[in-house]
Motif scaffolding. Structure first.
Motif, short mmCIF file in Angstrom:
data_model
loop_
_atom_site.label_atom_id
_atom_site.label_comp_id
_atom_site.label_asym_id
_atom_site.label_seq_id
_atom_site.Cartn_x
_atom_site.Cartn_y
_atom_site.Cartn_z
N ALA A 175 1.00 -1.18 -0.02
CA ALA A 175 0.06 -0.15 0.05
C ALA A 175 0.78 1.21 -0.08
CB ALA A 175 -0.86 -0.07 1.17
N ASP A 179 1.16 5.07 -2.71
CA ASP A 179 1.36 6.43 -2.00
C ASP A 179 2.34 7.11 -2.81
OD1 ASP A 179 -0.73 5.81 -0.04
OD2 ASP A 179 0.96 5.40 1.46
N VAL A 211 -2.91 -5.44 -3.45
CA VAL A 211 -3.45 -4.63 -2.16
C VAL A 211 -4.71 -4.97 -1.77
CG1 VAL A 211 -3.76 -2.69 -0.75
CG2 VAL A 211 -1.92 -2.95 -2.28
N THR A 215 -6.34 -7.21 1.26
CA THR A 215 -7.40 -6.66 2.03
C THR A 215 -8.64 -7.68 1.79
OG1 THR A 215 -6.64 -4.22 1.56
CG2 THR A 215 -8.82 -4.57 2.45
N ASP A 251 -5.00 8.09 -0.82
CA ASP A 251 -6.72 7.77 -0.51
C ASP A 251 -7.20 7.05 -1.71
OD1 ASP A 251 -6.06 8.45 2.45
OD2 ASP A 251 -6.68 10.48 1.86
N ARG A 254 -5.77 3.46 -2.66
CA ARG A 254 -6.08 2.47 -1.35
C ARG A 254 -7.62 2.22 -1.35
NH1 ARG A 254 -2.62 2.78 3.72
NH2 ARG A 254 -0.52 3.42 2.85
N LEU A 259 -8.74 -0.62 0.85
CA LEU A 259 -8.19 -0.58 1.85
C LEU A 259 -8.55 1.02 2.55
CD1 LEU A 259 -6.20 -1.48 4.19
CD2 LEU A 259 -4.35 -0.26 2.78
N TYR A 264 -6.09 2.58 8.36
CA TYR A 264 -4.68 3.16 8.40
C TYR A 264 -4.63 4.43 9.11
CZ TYR A 264 -6.04 5.50 3.80
OH TYR A 264 -6.45 6.13 2.87
#
Length: 269
Positions: A175, A179, A211, A215, A251, A254, A259, A264
């Motif tokens: 993850a 970013d 990811v 998840t 965001d 994710r 996620l 987080y």
């Protein structure tokens, strides 16, 4: 590449990938194992112990993260090669992480878990091939520079617990790539290296799926145990992840991976 006839189970096939030291041969082994599973040639049986550490080639030299040379500004060929080499190393270790996850924990999940992580393992092999080829186009190759072993340290820390492995590897480390990759792509584009930027954009699309796989299976397992997924994720990350979760977060990417911020944000430093 085909697998040796003696390899008839998922467990033995995963151990074969981990115990192959040469990166090019590991890449081919990963592809062969994923293909053999897809064609129904491997029994869904976990009858081989995963090694504590994968076999590693003589190069690259593995250093502690605090001893890694500084890469410098990405505008120079040297700095871009260093960045691509670091990413190639991550993808090479990610091959081992995917097959270790299957071989170590696959028996705790339905066969669909093996389906999904075999695809992830094949993706990681493809990512490594793309980056190594780009390094060679730039006059270098994987192994020409040192690398650090932080990813496998995370695997060792979570070797006893499937949920901890899912929480730390795909749901924290991969993850984090969501970013930072967009800014890295922009830096490569800014200096005119569109070939490298295209590779990184392709990898990021796949990483969203990876990811998501972490998840989704984390949610499946916590639901089966009657646990709140976000709360249990936070417990496991605090217990097993040695770093910190630092904003800014991507965001949107994710969220595409399932996620959501309730996982987080409470952990953010």
């Amino acid at each position: 590449m085909t697998l040796p006839p003696s390899i008839a189970s998922v467990g033995a096939a995963c151990a074969h990938v981990l115990l192959t030291p040469d990166p090019a041969a590991k890449l081919m082994a990963a592809r062969a194992v994923a293909r053999a599973w897809r064609l129904g040639r491997l029994a869904h049986r976990f009858d081989a112990a995963m090694p504590d550490r994968p076999a590693r080639p003589a190069a690259p030299e593995l250093l502690p993260a605090n001893r890694m040379p500084k890469r410098g500004r990405i505008g120079s060929d040297r700095a871009r090669i260093a960045m691509l080499h670091a990413l190639a190393h991550i993808e090479c270790v990610a091959i081992d992480l995917a097959f270790d996850l299957i071989g170590r924990f696959g028996g705790e999940f339905p066969s669909a878990f093996t389906d999904e992580w075999m695809r992830v393992g094949a993706d990681e092999a493809m990512h490594f091939a793309l980056l190594d080829r780009r390094l060679r186009q730039m006059g270098s190759h994987y192994g020409a520079l040192p690398a650090h072993d932080g990813l496998w340290e995370a695997a060792e820390e979570t070797a006893h617990d499937a949920l901890a492995r899912l929480a730390v590897v795909p749901m924290v480390l991969e993850a984090r790539a969501l970013d930072i990759t967009p800014a890295t792509v922009e830096r490569f584009e800014h200096v005119g290296d569109s070939a490298s930027a295209r590779i990184l954009r392709r990898i990021m699309i796949d990483e969203i799926r990876h990811v998501s796989a972490g998840t989704n299976w984390f949610g499946w397992a916590t639901n089966g145990l009657g646990l709140n997924a976000a709360n249990h994720y936070q417990i496991l990350v605090k217990r097993h992840f040695r770093g910190t979760l630092k904003p800014p977060f991507n965001d949107s990417a994710r969220r595409q991976a399932g996620l959501t911020e309730d996982f987080y944000v409470p952990l953010a430093s």
